[in-house]
Design a protein around this motif. Sequence first.
Motif, short mmCIF file in Angstrom:
data_model
loop_
_atom_site.label_atom_id
_atom_site.label_comp_id
_atom_site.label_asym_id
_atom_site.label_seq_id
_atom_site.Cartn_x
_atom_site.Cartn_y
_atom_site.Cartn_z
N ASP A 125 -7.66 5.98 -1.04
CA ASP A 125 -8.73 6.41 -1.96
C ASP A 125 -10.04 6.69 -1.22
N LYS A 126 -9.93 7.40 -0.11
CA LYS A 126 -11.09 7.83 0.70
C LYS A 126 -11.86 6.67 1.33
N VAL A 127 -11.23 5.51 1.45
CA VAL A 127 -11.83 4.34 2.10
C VAL A 127 -10.92 3.94 3.25
N HIS A 128 -11.51 3.58 4.40
CA HIS A 128 -10.74 3.16 5.56
C HIS A 128 -10.55 1.64 5.53
N TYR A 129 -9.33 1.19 5.74
CA TYR A 129 -8.98 -0.24 5.69
C TYR A 129 -8.28 -0.66 6.97
N GLU A 130 -8.24 -1.97 7.17
CA GLU A 130 -7.47 -2.58 8.24
C GLU A 130 -6.74 -3.77 7.63
N ALA A 131 -5.40 -3.72 7.64
CA ALA A 131 -4.60 -4.80 7.07
C ALA A 131 -3.85 -5.52 8.18
N LYS A 132 -3.81 -6.86 8.09
CA LYS A 132 -3.11 -7.67 9.09
C LYS A 132 -1.89 -8.32 8.45
N PHE A 133 -0.79 -8.29 9.22
CA PHE A 133 0.47 -8.90 8.81
C PHE A 133 0.96 -9.78 9.96
N ASN A 134 1.60 -10.91 9.61
CA ASN A 134 2.16 -11.73 10.67
C ASN A 134 3.48 -11.12 11.14
N ASN A 135 4.11 -11.74 12.11
CA ASN A 135 5.34 -11.20 12.70
C ASN A 135 6.52 -11.13 11.72
N TYR B 288 0.84 -1.20 0.00
CA TYR B 288 0.00 0.00 0.00
C TYR B 288 0.88 1.26 0.00
N PRO B 289 1.55 1.55 -1.10
CA PRO B 289 2.48 2.68 -1.11
C PRO B 289 1.82 4.05 -0.97
N THR B 290 0.55 4.18 -1.29
CA THR B 290 -0.11 5.48 -1.21
C THR B 290 -1.06 5.59 -0.01
N ALA B 291 -0.91 4.70 0.97
CA ALA B 291 -1.78 4.72 2.16
C ALA B 291 -1.54 5.98 2.97
N LEU B 292 -2.61 6.48 3.55
CA LEU B 292 -2.55 7.68 4.39
C LEU B 292 -3.06 7.37 5.79
N ASN B 293 -2.66 8.19 6.74
CA ASN B 293 -3.13 8.09 8.13
C ASN B 293 -2.93 6.69 8.71
N VAL B 294 -1.75 6.14 8.55
CA VAL B 294 -1.45 4.78 9.00
C VAL B 294 -1.27 4.77 10.52
N GLU B 295 -1.95 3.84 11.16
CA GLU B 295 -1.83 3.66 12.60
C GLU B 295 -1.65 2.17 12.88
N TRP B 296 -0.59 1.82 13.59
CA TRP B 296 -0.25 0.42 13.85
C TRP B 296 -0.75 -0.04 15.21
N HIS B 297 -1.13 -1.34 15.28
CA HIS B 297 -1.54 -1.99 16.52
C HIS B 297 -0.84 -3.34 16.61
N ASP B 298 -0.31 -3.63 17.78
CA ASP B 298 0.37 -4.90 18.04
C ASP B 298 -0.60 -5.82 18.75
N HIS B 299 -0.93 -6.94 18.12
CA HIS B 299 -1.84 -7.91 18.72
C HIS B 299 -1.11 -9.19 19.12
N LEU B 300 0.18 -9.09 19.39
CA LEU B 300 1.07 -10.17 19.81
C LEU B 300 1.27 -11.24 18.74
N THR B 301 0.21 -11.77 18.17
CA THR B 301 0.37 -12.79 17.12
C THR B 301 0.42 -12.17 15.73
N ASN B 302 0.01 -10.91 15.61
CA ASN B 302 0.08 -10.22 14.33
C ASN B 302 0.09 -8.71 14.56
N PHE B 303 0.31 -7.99 13.50
CA PHE B 303 0.28 -6.53 13.54
C PHE B 303 -0.82 -6.05 12.60
N THR B 304 -1.54 -5.04 13.03
CA THR B 304 -2.63 -4.50 12.24
C THR B 304 -2.34 -3.04 11.92
#
Length: 151
Positions: free
Chosen positions: A62-72, A40-56
């Motif tokens: 493009d004016k839409v709010h998303y939530e992406a999950k990545f493993n460690n 997501y190279p053009t993502a805006l307003n990025v805020e990270w959360h640590d959920h221990l087993t993954n990161f969100t």
Amino acid sequence: MKKLFNYCLALCLTTAIYSTADAQVRKIPSEVTEAFRQKYPTALNVEWHDHLTNFTADFDLDKVHYEAKFNNKGMWQNTENKIDTAGIPAPIKEGFQKSKYVEDWKIKNAYKIALREDKTQYRLEIQKNDIQKKQLYFDSTGRLLRDNITL
């Protein structure tokens, strides 16, 4: 009086524990942030959360709010965004209409979930009353995959 004090103390402790439960526990690994930037190279307003087993990552694109999950290790797991209930695809609506929940349950929210291998799922938050709430997961053909009780 002692009961009131103990109740207040328990309430304060519970509030403190739950308010710190979602706190950032550790630094986001560079593998995770780099994988996010690649996807997501053009993502805006990025805020990270640590959920221990993954990161969100919560972000706007493009004016839409998303939530992406990545493993460690930085491997992308899924990306979810809220969709208008009027915009639920026909196969998903049909799947819900064929389910045992159609009679007494109402759709409150709908989400589109992009998965690996170009697969898509839909999550419907449904509610029967103030206490009975569920999440239904459908594949893109409208087949009900699972249901979860939610609070």
